[in-house]
Design an enzyme around this catalytic site. Structure first.
Site, PDB file in Angstrom:
ATOM      1  N   ASP A  34      28.062  22.344  13.378  1.00 52.85           N
ATOM      2  CA  ASP A  34      29.278  22.955  12.859  1.00 52.85           C
ATOM      3  C   ASP A  34      30.203  21.878  12.334  1.00 52.85           C
ATOM      4  O   ASP A  34      30.669  21.035  13.092  1.00 52.85           O
ATOM      5  CB  ASP A  34      30.001  23.707  13.990  1.00 52.85           C
ATOM      6  CG  ASP A  34      29.365  25.049  14.266  1.00 52.85           C
ATOM      7  OD1 ASP A  34      29.131  25.799  13.315  1.00 52.85           O
ATOM      8  OD2 ASP A  34      29.102  25.348  15.449  1.00 52.85           O
ATOM      9  N   GLY A 141      35.824  28.364  14.489  1.00 51.47           N
ATOM     10  CA  GLY A 141      36.689  27.272  14.931  1.00 51.47           C
ATOM     11  C   GLY A 141      36.370  26.837  16.348  1.00 51.47           C
ATOM     12  O   GLY A 141      36.466  25.659  16.663  1.00 51.47           O
ATOM     13  N   PHE A 142      35.986  27.765  17.182  1.00 51.99           N
ATOM     14  CA  PHE A 142      35.783  27.438  18.596  1.00 51.99           C
ATOM     15  C   PHE A 142      34.582  28.195  19.161  1.00 51.99           C
ATOM     16  O   PHE A 142      34.360  29.353  18.797  1.00 51.99           O
ATOM     17  CB  PHE A 142      37.031  27.795  19.409  1.00 51.99           C
ATOM     18  CG  PHE A 142      38.249  27.057  18.927  1.00 51.99           C
ATOM     19  CD1 PHE A 142      38.529  25.771  19.389  1.00 51.99           C
ATOM     20  CD2 PHE A 142      39.087  27.631  17.984  1.00 51.99           C
ATOM     21  CE1 PHE A 142      39.634  25.072  18.915  1.00 51.99           C
ATOM     22  CE2 PHE A 142      40.200  26.933  17.508  1.00 51.99           C
ATOM     23  CZ  PHE A 142      40.475  25.655  17.978  1.00 51.99           C
ATOM     24  N   ASP A 174      26.724  34.561  14.160  1.00 52.58           N
ATOM     25  CA  ASP A 174      27.189  33.342  14.820  1.00 52.58           C
ATOM     26  C   ASP A 174      28.525  33.640  15.488  1.00 52.58           C
ATOM     27  O   ASP A 174      29.488  34.006  14.819  1.00 52.58           O
ATOM     28  CB  ASP A 174      27.334  32.246  13.754  1.00 52.58           C
ATOM     29  CG  ASP A 174      27.836  30.924  14.321  1.00 52.58           C
ATOM     30  OD1 ASP A 174      28.095  30.833  15.527  1.00 52.58           O
ATOM     31  OD2 ASP A 174      27.968  29.979  13.525  1.00 52.58           O
ATOM     32  N   GLY A 175      28.548  33.476  16.810  1.00 55.53           N
ATOM     33  CA  GLY A 175      29.784  33.677  17.562  1.00 55.53           C
ATOM     34  C   GLY A 175      29.616  34.752  18.608  1.00 55.53           C
ATOM     35  O   GLY A 175      29.356  35.911  18.295  1.00 55.53           O
ATOM     36  N   GLY A 176      29.696  34.347  19.871  1.00 51.83           N
ATOM     37  CA  GLY A 176      29.568  35.323  20.960  1.00 51.83           C
ATOM     38  C   GLY A 176      28.170  35.892  21.106  1.00 51.83           C
ATOM     39  O   GLY A 176      27.989  36.970  21.675  1.00 51.83           O
ATOM     40  N   GLY A 196      25.865  28.992  20.930  1.00 56.10           N
ATOM     41  CA  GLY A 196      26.382  27.741  21.469  1.00 56.10           C
ATOM     42  C   GLY A 196      26.443  27.809  22.979  1.00 56.10           C
ATOM     43  O   GLY A 196      25.576  27.282  23.689  1.00 56.10           O
ATOM     44  N   SER A 197      27.468  28.517  23.505  1.00 60.66           N
ATOM     45  CA  SER A 197      27.651  28.499  24.959  1.00 60.66           C
ATOM     46  C   SER A 197      26.527  29.190  25.717  1.00 60.66           C
ATOM     47  O   SER A 197      26.217  28.791  26.838  1.00 60.66           O
ATOM     48  CB  SER A 197      29.016  29.073  25.348  1.00 60.66           C
ATOM     49  OG  SER A 197      29.439  30.043  24.465  1.00 60.66           O
TER      50      SER A 197
HETATM   51  C1  DX5 Z   1      32.275  29.056  15.726  1.00 61.79           C
HETATM   52  C2  DX5 Z   1      31.023  28.254  15.483  1.00 61.79           C
HETATM   53  C3  DX5 Z   1      29.904  28.704  16.323  1.00 61.79           C
HETATM   54  C4  DX5 Z   1      30.102  28.466  17.757  1.00 61.79           C
HETATM   55  C5  DX5 Z   1      29.348  29.523  18.483  1.00 61.79           C
HETATM   56  O1  DX5 Z   1      33.280  28.440  15.043  1.00 61.79           O
HETATM   57  O2  DX5 Z   1      30.637  28.396  14.148  1.00 61.79           O
HETATM   58  O3  DX5 Z   1      28.680  28.138  15.933  1.00 61.79           O
HETATM   59  O4  DX5 Z   1      29.662  27.201  18.134  1.00 61.79           O
HETATM   60  O5  DX5 Z   1      29.577  29.336  19.817  1.00 61.79           O
HETATM   61  P1  DX5 Z   1      29.349  30.477  20.867  1.00 61.79           P
HETATM   62  O6  DX5 Z   1      27.898  30.808  20.819  1.00 61.79           O
HETATM   63  O7  DX5 Z   1      29.787  29.840  22.116  1.00 61.79           O
HETATM   64  O8  DX5 Z   1      30.200  31.646  20.453  1.00 61.79           O
END
Ligand code: DX5
Length: 220
Positions: A34, A141-142, A174-176, A196-197
């Protein structure tokens, strides 16, 4: 088959190489880096140096998700660093065609992304011009945010248009994305899942996180 893409944003950067090697061995399909500029999104992450470091830790393809205001200026840097899929945001490009074409001309894959508040119609004219469409399922962003359920309707729309037109393209979320939400995104038509997480934050380590996600998608 579902394509699973761990996002290193949630990795332990003191052990980045080892963690990338772990998810590679556990069956990740590629790795996402990212790239954030503190302008398009309210956070700053890493650039070509990060891609280079991942390039040295795995044979898997690397995708660069460019959450930056001026992607055209940096695409060559990310390609040189070892990314083979570059995802740019629709919101910063009046006409995305030239940049998507530029990326593809360099023998890389090109992706076009939209944020949660951007309608799917903003992708519709370009369905033939990219290899992948990324529907952000959180505000970028996060890491560690909850998936916004309304975004899945856009996944359905994009997949529907692609099918109508007979286009074989990836639809990425992508995200959650985790074992509980990924099957819903899959049912809506996504085939690429960035996490990600759910991977790097898993209590039993990234390899276990990846396997858990894979099992949830396979059993759905
Ligand atoms: C959000 C990023 C994602 C993020 C996903 O800004 O583009 O790639 O790392 O993280 P999780 O899977 O924790 O939502």
């Amino acid at each position: 088959m579902a394509v699973i893409v761990p996002s290193i944003l949630s990795a332990d950067f003191t052990r980045l190489g080892a963690q990338v090697a772990d998810v590679t061995a556990a069956g990740a399909d590629r790795i996402q880096v990212d790239v954030m500029d503190g302008h398009f999104v309210p956070n700053i992450s890493i650039g070509a140096l990060g891609i280079k470091a991942v390039r040295q830790s795995t044979q898997l393809p690397i995708e660069a998700h460019l959450m930056i205001t001026d992607p055209a200026r940096y695409v060559d840097d990310f390609l040189r660093a070892g990314a083979s899929l570059i995802i740019v945001h629709r919101e910063v490009l009046e006409d995305p065609r030239p940049l998507l074409g530029y990326i593809r001309d360099r023998h890389a894959l090109a992706g076009l992304a939209i944020n949660p508040e951007t309608p799917a119609e903003m992708l519709q004219p370009y369905l033939a011009d990219a290899d992948l469409f990324l529907v952000m399922t959180v505000h970028p962003g996060f890491g560690g945010q909850d998936l916004i359920p309304e975004t899945l309707a856009k996944v359905r729309q994009v997949r529907g248009w692609l099918t109508e037109r007979g286009l074989t393209r990836d639809v990425e979320v992508d995200g959650g994305i985790a074992a509980d939400t990924a099957p819903q995104a899959q049912a809506a038509g996504a085939n690429v899942f960035v996490a990600g997480s759910a991977v790097f934050g898993h209590a039993d380590g990234p390899a276990a996180g990846l396997r858990h996600l894979r099992a949830a998608l396979n059993n759905a």
